[in-house]
Motif scaffolding. Structure first.
Motif: not given
Length: 143
Positions: A28, A31-32, A34-35, A38, A52-53, A78, A80, A89
């Motif tokens: 997590r 992937t959060h 340097r995604p 998303v 971004n989210e 996501r 990465a 993921t």
């Protein structure tokens, strides 16, 4: 083509993550931070770039998707790089790491569209051939 025979081994960085007490937290974090993508996948198999989210960009602006235990049939995830390999993921329903049969079916229907979206975002073919789909806990998803 037999995907299992052509799938590259996991990166050494990923293998080190899997040795940690909480691999899902380490995955997590990467992937959060340097995604490359998303995304949401609609129940029809269309891929939506969530920016971004997920929470700021639910499908069609419908915030109720976020509170639904099954995300109203949507997949979310996501992509990465972990080491030099691309990891995609896919989050399970209802805060459970394992994907449901319905989610696996939707992923099989849409994975080529996820690749297409990654290409559109500038991810190289070299990175795409290394792609591995994983659950939040790091377990491989066989397609």
């Amino acid at each position: 083509m037999n995907k299992k025979a052509t799938k590259p081994p996991h990166s050494k960085e990923f293998l080190a993550i899997m040795e940690q007490a909480s691999p899902n937290a380490a995955i997590r974090a990467i992937t959060h931070a340097r995604p490359l993508l998303v995304y949401w996948v609609t129940p029809e198999g269309n891929v939506i770039d969530a920016g971004n989210e997920h929470f700021a960009n639910p499908p069609k602006g419908d915030k109720s998707v976020l509170s639904s235990p099954t995300h109203k049939g949507h997949l979310r995830g996501r992509a990465a790089l972990i080491g030099a390999l691309l990891y995609i993921t896919v989050y399970g329903d209802n805060k459970i790491d394992a994907l449901s049969t319905k989610q696996i079916r939707l992923l099989k229907q849409s994975y080529s569209r996820i690749f297409s979206t990654l290409r559109d975002k500038g991810v190289s073919e070299q990175a795409l051939v290394t792609a591995r789909f994983i659950q939040e806990d790091g377990l491989d998803i066989e397609l």
